[in-house]
Design an enzyme around this catalytic site. Sequence first.
Site, mmCIF file in Angstrom:
data_model
loop_
_atom_site.group_PDB
_atom_site.id
_atom_site.type_symbol
_atom_site.label_atom_id
_atom_site.label_comp_id
_atom_site.label_asym_id
_atom_site.label_seq_id
_atom_site.Cartn_x
_atom_site.Cartn_y
_atom_site.Cartn_z
ATOM 1 N N GLU A 169 0.414 -6.864 5.219
ATOM 2 C CA GLU A 169 0.780 -8.020 6.325
ATOM 3 C C GLU A 169 0.194 -9.330 5.705
ATOM 4 O O GLU A 169 -0.529 -9.982 6.535
ATOM 5 C CB GLU A 169 0.400 -7.643 7.571
ATOM 6 C CG GLU A 169 1.225 -6.340 8.172
ATOM 7 C CD GLU A 169 1.019 -6.447 9.747
ATOM 8 O OE1 GLU A 169 0.186 -7.045 10.320
ATOM 9 O OE2 GLU A 169 2.077 -5.908 10.265
ATOM 10 N N GLU A 337 6.010 -0.016 8.149
ATOM 11 C CA GLU A 337 5.216 0.357 9.548
ATOM 12 C C GLU A 337 6.148 0.155 10.700
ATOM 13 O O GLU A 337 6.630 -0.549 10.963
ATOM 14 C CB GLU A 337 4.010 -0.639 10.009
ATOM 15 C CG GLU A 337 3.142 -0.382 8.724
ATOM 16 C CD GLU A 337 1.937 -1.513 9.179
ATOM 17 O OE1 GLU A 337 1.672 -1.860 10.260
ATOM 18 O OE2 GLU A 337 1.211 -2.005 8.213
HETATM 19 C C1 GAL Z 1 -0.109 -3.788 11.863
HETATM 20 C C2 GAL Z 1 -1.132 -3.659 10.684
HETATM 21 C C3 GAL Z 1 -1.577 -2.343 10.797
HETATM 22 C C4 GAL Z 1 -2.233 -1.902 12.104
HETATM 23 C C5 GAL Z 1 -0.947 -1.804 13.284
HETATM 24 C C6 GAL Z 1 -1.373 -1.520 14.493
HETATM 25 O O1 GAL Z 1 0.333 -4.990 12.417
HETATM 26 O O2 GAL Z 1 -0.161 -3.770 9.501
HETATM 27 O O3 GAL Z 1 -2.836 -2.178 9.815
HETATM 28 O O4 GAL Z 1 -3.158 -2.739 12.478
HETATM 29 O O5 GAL Z 1 -0.500 -3.150 12.996
HETATM 30 O O6 GAL Z 1 -0.281 -1.563 15.288
#
Ligand code: GAL
Length: 693
Positions: A169, A337
């Site tokens: 990110e 994700e």
């Molecule tokens: C995202 C991040 C991940 C993790 C996740 C938790 O924004 O890329 O590494 O922290 O949130 O929800």
Amino acid sequence: MRARIFAVTLLLAVPAAAADWFPPKDMMTVGVYYYPEAWPESQWAGDMANIKKMGMEFVHMGEFAWAYMEPEEGRYRLDWLDRAVQLAADNGLKVILCTPSATPPVWLSRRHPDILMVDALGRRMDHGGRQQGDWSSPLYRDYVKRIDTQLAMKFGSDPRVWGWQIDNELSHYEKQYSYSPAATGSFRAWLRQKYRTIDRLNADWGTSFWSMRYSSFDEIDIPNQNNHPGLPNPHAQLDFARFFADEGAGFLRMQAATLRQFGGQQWITTNFMAMHEDIDPMRSAKDLDAFTWTHYPVHGEVLAEYGPLAFRLGSAAIQSFMHDFMRPINGISGLMELQPGQVNWGAVNPWPQPGAIHMWIMRAFGAGARLVCTYRYRQPLVGNEQYHKGLVETDGVTPSPGGLEYEQAARDMLKLREHYQAGAKEPAAYAKRHTAFVIDFDSRWDIDIHKQTTRWDTVNHWMKYYRALKSMMAPVDVVTMAHDLSAYPFVVAPAYQLASDETIAKWKAYAEAGGHLVLTSRTAEMDTRGHFPETLWAERIWSLIGAKLPKYDLLPGDIKGRVTSGGVGYQWGSWADILEPQPGTTVLATYADQFYAGKAAAVTHKVGKGSVTYIGVDTLTGDLEAVLLRRLFTEAGAAPASLKPDFLVDWRDGFWVATNFTSTPQTIPARPGAQVLVGTRTLPPGSAAVWIE
Ligand code: GAL
């Protein structure tokens, strides 16, 4: 005809190796994040076996593991990762590896504190979190390059490794920008490269205003609100936003090139954040092989305007828009994700609606994603994300409710693959509604720099149009003006404030050739430098839109203005362009109050073989915009569907996919003989159906 050309164009955009990395017949692959470094090695084999058992097809590893990959400077330890990769391979799982640049190890930060970013108050960040590295620091880049080189040497041509994710990110999260000396130096170099002479910069930045004049690039600092009793120069801010996005893209480019040194047979991506304003994925179009992003739809946003269950379902528009934004960049996109259940970082972290997680995966499928990766496999027992759900509960084996939904989705994908038909033809009625949704980061940044009204929200403005398009079941590609628009029957370019003469000429040529163009409030007021041209207000587009646009109005507080169209009343609050139609132009909506009652708020007219519609009012809910788009589609013979907003239906590879983000049951628009492969004909909130006809 148009639709056929469109399909060909899209195919050509896909990189040659993509068919090997993402075989078309697999359509979409499902996988999960795993952090071997966080668990005793004795548990890895069981975890990998369970990941496989749950139907996952790949694992994602290594993204935050720098301290384990290089525990001391120059002492690289990748043997543990190699063993984890082997366990994945033994279980028939593909592997995505990551560069660990988001988490520099403590030895590096202590030895060289200047690799750490500096926030807007001049505070250098510390070790003990993440995203604290300063991409502008040449030393930091050098260390990143060294660890990436080691990873590439070890795994860059390893057939067990499918692809790579760079960083995580890319951003400094809420610290936003780095104001370090290194970033200042890079910004100056960027300005020097852009302007060559300080006189040119002075002219473009309008430094005659308030005696801001510079005599050398070395006198320029990063514009920082905290250092200015008055507002910093807007042109300096705009250039800094451009610089920052370029700097981020440059950091990704450097890492991609490093990984490619020792192989190049694996695909490379980074995981962009949804709707992030500082990093522009299009700037990496040539550097990455796949465009992936991260999404946590439910984290305490009430979203009341979308219905009482929206806080458990997320925003359909944002989710769908992001897929439609990432996919057209090069044709290969996915969700890196996706939330598996409750998260830990919202102000309030509710449980997603049962079924919603499965629905989000099916939405990704319908939107053409090639992969969906869930964040994460195991719920952590320690550390910053303890309350974050995983595919399995805190015991490390029992599937969580979200885990069961992922399992279901993985099973569904296997079933759908059985029905895959190569070369399935897009249904003609659907193809007729193809829309290019043109966005512009410069305009988005510049509007935010001087909003003129706090009631304006650019993303919200975009979503009003986007949501309306999806309720007509239009396939949408979110693109920039650099994209070839000629094959799209419709182009919507909202709030395109910083328009060059060339852009205006392209719009005209597009309409003349038969396209239907929709422009909206705040268009072409400025040139690309962010200057007002020495004309009347937005005069450069008057002939294009068939109306003069001499004035605009804004309303303070929660005062509402009224506008009517077809005898129906609507309300607005943020922006109203007052239009004066020329002969031959049709008025679509009229202001119903204020001192300009009776003046036009929206107009349309024929241009060549096509048309241009200008909607100058930004209504409170986008209801008028939806009615006007529907009218345009109907008149253009594109037979819009009438779906309840947020009930999304799309077509992909021969499959129809419906996802119900509304708070009431919806019926899928399937023909009577259709074969429903996933879900049911009536969909409760938070569920999905897939069918073939
Ligand atoms: C995202 C991040 C991940 C993790 C996740 C938790 O924004 O890329 O590494 O922290 O949130 O929800």
